[in-house]
Write an enzyme that holds these catalytic residues in place. Structure first.
Site, mmCIF file in Angstrom:
data_model
loop_
_atom_site.group_PDB
_atom_site.id
_atom_site.type_symbol
_atom_site.label_atom_id
_atom_site.label_comp_id
_atom_site.label_asym_id
_atom_site.label_seq_id
_atom_site.Cartn_x
_atom_site.Cartn_y
_atom_site.Cartn_z
ATOM 1 N N THR A 173 3.172 -16.252 -42.456
ATOM 2 C CA THR A 173 2.548 -15.429 -41.413
ATOM 3 C C THR A 173 2.287 -16.191 -40.124
ATOM 4 O O THR A 173 1.434 -15.795 -39.332
ATOM 5 C CB THR A 173 1.219 -14.844 -41.933
ATOM 6 O OG1 THR A 173 0.336 -15.932 -42.267
ATOM 7 C CG2 THR A 173 1.439 -13.972 -43.161
ATOM 8 N N ASP A 224 1.156 -16.224 -47.446
ATOM 9 C CA ASP A 224 0.697 -17.539 -47.025
ATOM 10 C C ASP A 224 0.206 -17.504 -45.584
ATOM 11 O O ASP A 224 0.897 -16.997 -44.693
ATOM 12 C CB ASP A 224 1.835 -18.549 -47.140
ATOM 13 C CG ASP A 224 1.439 -19.921 -46.605
ATOM 14 O OD1 ASP A 224 0.766 -20.657 -47.349
ATOM 15 O OD2 ASP A 224 1.775 -20.237 -45.450
ATOM 16 N N TYR A 278 -3.258 -20.867 -37.641
ATOM 17 C CA TYR A 278 -2.180 -20.029 -37.093
ATOM 18 C C TYR A 278 -2.766 -18.997 -36.149
ATOM 19 O O TYR A 278 -3.587 -18.184 -36.577
ATOM 20 C CB TYR A 278 -1.443 -19.275 -38.199
ATOM 21 C CG TYR A 278 -0.671 -20.088 -39.196
ATOM 22 C CD1 TYR A 278 -0.340 -21.422 -38.989
ATOM 23 C CD2 TYR A 278 -0.240 -19.501 -40.390
ATOM 24 C CE1 TYR A 278 0.389 -22.134 -39.924
ATOM 25 C CE2 TYR A 278 0.489 -20.210 -41.321
ATOM 26 C CZ TYR A 278 0.792 -21.523 -41.099
ATOM 27 O OH TYR A 278 1.509 -22.232 -42.031
#
Length: 326
Positions: free
Chosen positions: A21, A49, A54
């Site tokens: 992701t 995941d 991120y």
């Protein structure tokens, strides 16, 4: 191919391709995210995941990928249908002059990251929680005890490591064996079809599955290998589209990988398959189980990747593809 890989001495059985992701909130969000997640589940997938970092390197939002995953979990109500992974302890990626060598893996850092991840993901627990980096100034005992604290609190079920050396993983395994802990159930490090011949990456905080790290995974099947960057920075796709002119700045651009790319045309014709499927097929012909992470941009990419599992590649195919006759 069996569509589940059970991690030894756990109740985790994961689909052989993890849904990455890293682009969530950048390339896809909202209804587009729903389409990607639902397509993945329709292919039999169950393993998502993420990471708290991120994609903090893009200004405007913190932990946006976890927010996208959490939005989908809230809308869909499918939390119990997936094995949810996230990672903490990554160096700060916000602002200018980012220093990846400036560790933030203290107990306080990890508590902060985990609690924020739980909030972003809209869940009470993480199935598999990773140290995103290692801090050699801390003992493995300190780092393992932090994870065990999270397990006892019910905030995580199992834990793993990312970008750890084989020496440190062995130290952690030995400590956990003495204490009676399950210990690391998975390791995320760099392994892919192009790594044999590539130049290496600028980020020297990343760990590669080669040499002693390769031997470690051959010997330690209780620590499942979950390779990242499995798509080789798009090298083989770009080479097929634009030739050498399109990949000259790519870290995988070497005579060895050009030879692999040329041979791949023959393999694709033999199996009537795609470049993605050739690249991902590599992971299922290693001497230890691999569950690669794959980050799609569109739902059709998910179907393409999952189609890899239906192609009867052989060990000999990849020995030939990587043979050193350049």
């Amino acid at each position: 191919m069996d569509k589940r890989i059970r991690i030894p001495d756990t109740d985790l059985a994961v689909f052989p391709i993890g849904l990455g992701t890293v682009d969530a909130g950048l390339l896809w969000d909202g209804k587009d995210a729903d389409a990607i997640f639902e397509t993945y589940l329709s292919q039999g997938g169950n393993f998502v995941d993420c990471a708290h970092v991120y994609s903090d390197w893009v200004m405007g939002e913190t932990a946006r990928a976890e927010r996208v995953v959490g939005d989908w979990l809230q809308r869909s109500g499918k939390r119990k249908e997936i094995v949810l992974i996230t990672k903490g302890g990554h160096p700060n990626m916000k602002g200018e002059n980012v220093d990846l060598h400036c560790s933030r893996m203290t107990h306080k850092d990890m508590v902060k990251d985990l609690n924020e991840s739980l909030m972003q993901l809209r869940t009470d627990y993480i199935d598999l929680y990773f140290y995103h980096r290692d801090d050699l100034s801390q003992t493995v005992e300190e780092e393992i005890e932090t994870m065990e604290e999270f397990v006892k609190a019910g905030k995580i079920r199992y834990y793993g490591c990312s970008n750890w050396t084989s020496e440190r993983m062995r130290e952690a395994d030995d400590y956990c064996a003495r204490k009676g802990y399950r210990g690391f159930v998975a390791d995320q490090s760099l392994l892919n079809l192009g790594m044999k011949y590539f130049k290496g990456l600028a980020d020297d905080t990343l760990a590669y599955t080669r040499g002693d790290a390769w031997d470690y995974h051959v010997e330690n099947l209780r620590n499942l290998e979950m390779p990242y960057m499995g798509n080789c920075s798009g090298f083989f796709h770009i080479f097929a589209q634009k030739g050498e002119a399109g990949v000259k700045e790519n870290p995988y651009y070497t005579p060895g990988n050009v030879a692999v790319a040329e041979r791949m045309r023959i393999l694709r014709k033999r199996y009537d398959c795609t470049i993605t499927q050739c690249v991902l097929g590599f992971f299922y012909h290693q001497p230890f189980p691999c569950v690669p992470l794959y980050g799609p941009a569109r739902p059709e990419h998910v179907k393409d990747a999952c189609g890899t599992l239906d192609i009867p590649f052989t060990d000999a195919d990849y020995e030939w593809l990587l043979k050193p006759d350049i």
